[in-house]
Design a protein around this motif. Structure first.
Motif, PDB file in Angstrom:
ATOM      1  N   PHE A  79       6.262   7.817  -4.988  1.00  0.00           N
ATOM      2  CA  PHE A  79       4.927   8.256  -5.666  1.00  0.00           C
ATOM      3  C   PHE A  79       3.684   7.476  -5.082  1.00  0.00           C
ATOM      4  CE2 PHE A  79       8.167   8.982  -9.121  1.00  0.00           C
ATOM      5  CZ  PHE A  79       8.019  10.341  -9.158  1.00  0.00           C
ATOM      6  N   GLY A  80       4.030   6.684  -3.909  1.00  0.00           N
ATOM      7  CA  GLY A  80       3.029   5.971  -3.246  1.00  0.00           C
ATOM      8  C   GLY A  80       2.561   4.910  -4.069  1.00  0.00           C
ATOM      9  N   VAL A  81       3.040   4.287  -4.971  1.00  0.00           N
ATOM     10  CA  VAL A  81       2.467   3.381  -5.932  1.00  0.00           C
ATOM     11  C   VAL A  81       2.330   2.016  -5.269  1.00  0.00           C
ATOM     12  CG1 VAL A  81       3.194   1.849  -8.048  1.00  0.00           C
ATOM     13  CG2 VAL A  81       3.759   4.079  -8.132  1.00  0.00           C
ATOM     14  N   HIS A  82       3.155   1.612  -4.427  1.00  0.00           N
ATOM     15  CA  HIS A  82       2.826   0.306  -3.621  1.00  0.00           C
ATOM     16  C   HIS A  82       1.503   0.580  -2.716  1.00  0.00           C
ATOM     17  CE1 HIS A  82       5.034   3.209  -0.967  1.00  0.00           C
ATOM     18  NE2 HIS A  82       4.754   2.548   0.108  1.00  0.00           N
ATOM     19  N   ASN A  83       1.223   1.752  -2.305  1.00  0.00           N
ATOM     20  CA  ASN A  83      -0.042   1.862  -1.612  1.00  0.00           C
ATOM     21  C   ASN A  83      -1.321   2.048  -2.442  1.00  0.00           C
ATOM     22  OD1 ASN A  83       0.967   1.714   1.259  1.00  0.00           O
ATOM     23  ND2 ASN A  83       1.691   3.632   1.142  1.00  0.00           N
ATOM     24  N   PHE A  84      -1.053   2.443  -3.567  1.00  0.00           N
ATOM     25  CA  PHE A  84      -2.156   2.408  -4.544  1.00  0.00           C
ATOM     26  C   PHE A  84      -2.323   0.825  -4.774  1.00  0.00           C
ATOM     27  CE2 PHE A  84      -0.908   6.934  -5.616  1.00  0.00           C
ATOM     28  CZ  PHE A  84      -2.441   7.324  -5.593  1.00  0.00           C
ATOM     29  N   TYR A  85      -1.413   0.057  -5.047  1.00  0.00           N
ATOM     30  CA  TYR A  85      -1.436  -1.149  -5.499  1.00  0.00           C
ATOM     31  C   TYR A  85      -2.266  -2.033  -4.364  1.00  0.00           C
ATOM     32  CZ  TYR A  85       0.030  -6.134  -6.305  1.00  0.00           C
ATOM     33  OH  TYR A  85       0.237  -7.361  -6.639  1.00  0.00           O
ATOM     34  N   LEU A  86      -1.921  -1.695  -3.232  1.00  0.00           N
ATOM     35  CA  LEU A  86      -2.452  -2.491  -1.975  1.00  0.00           C
ATOM     36  C   LEU A  86      -3.792  -2.028  -1.551  1.00  0.00           C
ATOM     37  CD1 LEU A  86       0.539  -3.260   0.199  1.00  0.00           C
ATOM     38  CD2 LEU A  86      -0.619  -4.539  -1.467  1.00  0.00           C
ATOM     39  N   GLY A  87      -4.262  -0.723  -2.239  1.00  0.00           N
ATOM     40  CA  GLY A  87      -5.475  -0.143  -1.770  1.00  0.00           C
ATOM     41  C   GLY A  87      -5.445   0.794  -0.656  1.00  0.00           C
ATOM     42  N   TYR A  88      -4.155   1.276  -0.202  1.00  0.00           N
ATOM     43  CA  TYR A  88      -4.369   2.223   0.867  1.00  0.00           C
ATOM     44  C   TYR A  88      -4.036   3.633   0.249  1.00  0.00           C
ATOM     45  CZ  TYR A  88      -2.787  -1.753   3.998  1.00  0.00           C
ATOM     46  OH  TYR A  88      -2.952  -2.930   4.737  1.00  0.00           O
ATOM     47  N   THR A  89      -5.138   4.013  -0.397  1.00  0.00           N
ATOM     48  CA  THR A  89      -5.194   5.233  -1.122  1.00  0.00           C
ATOM     49  C   THR A  89      -4.928   6.338  -0.425  1.00  0.00           C
ATOM     50  OG1 THR A  89      -7.067   4.026  -2.249  1.00  0.00           O
ATOM     51  CG2 THR A  89      -6.519   6.357  -3.145  1.00  0.00           C
ATOM     52  N   GLY A  90      -5.330   6.570   0.869  1.00  0.00           N
ATOM     53  CA  GLY A  90      -5.219   7.784   1.588  1.00  0.00           C
ATOM     54  C   GLY A  90      -3.810   7.923   1.779  1.00  0.00           C
ATOM     55  N   LYS A  91      -2.883   6.975   2.286  1.00  0.00           N
ATOM     56  CA  LYS A  91      -1.441   6.975   2.259  1.00  0.00           C
ATOM     57  C   LYS A  91      -0.815   7.234   1.304  1.00  0.00           C
ATOM     58  CE  LYS A  91       0.137   3.341   4.405  1.00  0.00           C
ATOM     59  NZ  LYS A  91       0.518   2.173   5.525  1.00  0.00           N
ATOM     60  N   ALA A  92      -1.338   6.626   0.073  1.00  0.00           N
ATOM     61  CA  ALA A  92      -0.724   6.735  -1.237  1.00  0.00           C
ATOM     62  C   ALA A  92      -0.671   8.074  -1.918  1.00  0.00           C
ATOM     63  CB  ALA A  92      -1.484   5.767  -2.288  1.00  0.00           C
ATOM     64  N   VAL A  93      -1.998   8.736  -1.596  1.00  0.00           N
ATOM     65  CA  VAL A  93      -2.300  10.055  -2.234  1.00  0.00           C
ATOM     66  C   VAL A  93      -1.242  10.906  -1.424  1.00  0.00           C
ATOM     67  CG1 VAL A  93      -3.760  12.009  -2.418  1.00  0.00           C
ATOM     68  CG2 VAL A  93      -4.323   9.688  -3.136  1.00  0.00           C
ATOM     69  N   ALA A  94      -1.131  10.749  -0.083  1.00  0.00           N
ATOM     70  CA  ALA A  94      -0.171  11.699   0.558  1.00  0.00           C
ATOM     71  C   ALA A  94       1.217  11.736   0.482  1.00  0.00           C
ATOM     72  CB  ALA A  94      -0.253  11.323   2.144  1.00  0.00           C
ATOM     73  N   GLN A  95       1.775  10.463  -0.338  1.00  0.00           N
ATOM     74  CA  GLN A  95       3.081  10.293  -0.566  1.00  0.00           C
ATOM     75  C   GLN A  95       3.042  10.793  -1.883  1.00  0.00           C
ATOM     76  OE1 GLN A  95       3.194   6.171  -0.039  1.00  0.00           O
ATOM     77  NE2 GLN A  95       4.282   6.096   1.774  1.00  0.00           N
ATOM     78  N   LEU A  96       2.202  10.636  -2.646  1.00  0.00           N
ATOM     79  CA  LEU A  96       2.344  11.117  -4.065  1.00  0.00           C
ATOM     80  C   LEU A  96       2.212  12.667  -3.933  1.00  0.00           C
ATOM     81  CD1 LEU A  96       2.033  10.724  -7.182  1.00  0.00           C
ATOM     82  CD2 LEU A  96      -0.199  10.894  -6.983  1.00  0.00           C
TER      83      LEU A  96
END
Ligand code: ZN
Ligand code: ZN
Length: 137
Positions: A79-96
């Motif tokens: 769900f991209g939670v680790h990237n949301f946590y670190l602020g890499y929102t673009g990557k996080a949204v892609a994973q989600l």
């Protein structure tokens, strides 16, 4: 934001590397990222503007936790939670989106992707958040 290696200002704050010297954002310890003035090696505070410099292994106040990010990657990474946590929102949204839009089938891809990133985070290959701040252990 200024390049910490050559002191040139970034074109935008979203830049991930310096176009002048090719150094990754947040890497280098020759210049203050806030005001661009030269910083003697080993200084942890800019003597011009007073901000904390993230030189060496020094993690700033409120630094995000490497362990937390790694655990998020292993258990909630699809769900991209680790990237949301670190602020890499673009990557996080892609994973989600890959996970959700495929009704979970894509989590095979995003799960492996996240586990690789989790390992990179825990081994220190990924050691900054999206703002270039060092992660603490
Ligand atoms: Zn540079
Ligand atoms: Zn400064």
């Amino acid at each position: 934001m200024f390049c910490k290696n050559c002191g040139q200002p970034y074109v935008t704050d979203q830049a991930v590397m310096c176009v002048k010297c090719g150094t990754q954002k947040g890497v280098g310890n020759n210049y203050c990222p806030n005001c661009g003035s030269p910083t003697p090696q080993g200084n942890q505070v800019c003597m011009n503007c007073g901000i904390a410099l993230n030189n060496g292994m020094y993690a700033p106040m409120g630094a995000k936790s490497k362990v937390a990010a790694g655990l998020f990657a292993f258990f909630l990474g699809c769900f991209g939670v680790h990237n949301f946590y670190l602020g890499y929102t673009g990557k996080a949204v892609a994973q989600l989106l890959i996970t959700l839009l495929t009704c979970g089938a894509g989590s095979v891809i995003t799960g492996i992707w996240a586990i690789v990133e989790g390992i990179l985070i825990l081994t220190g290959s990924i050691n900054t958040d999206a703002d270039g701040n060092m992660l603490k252990d």
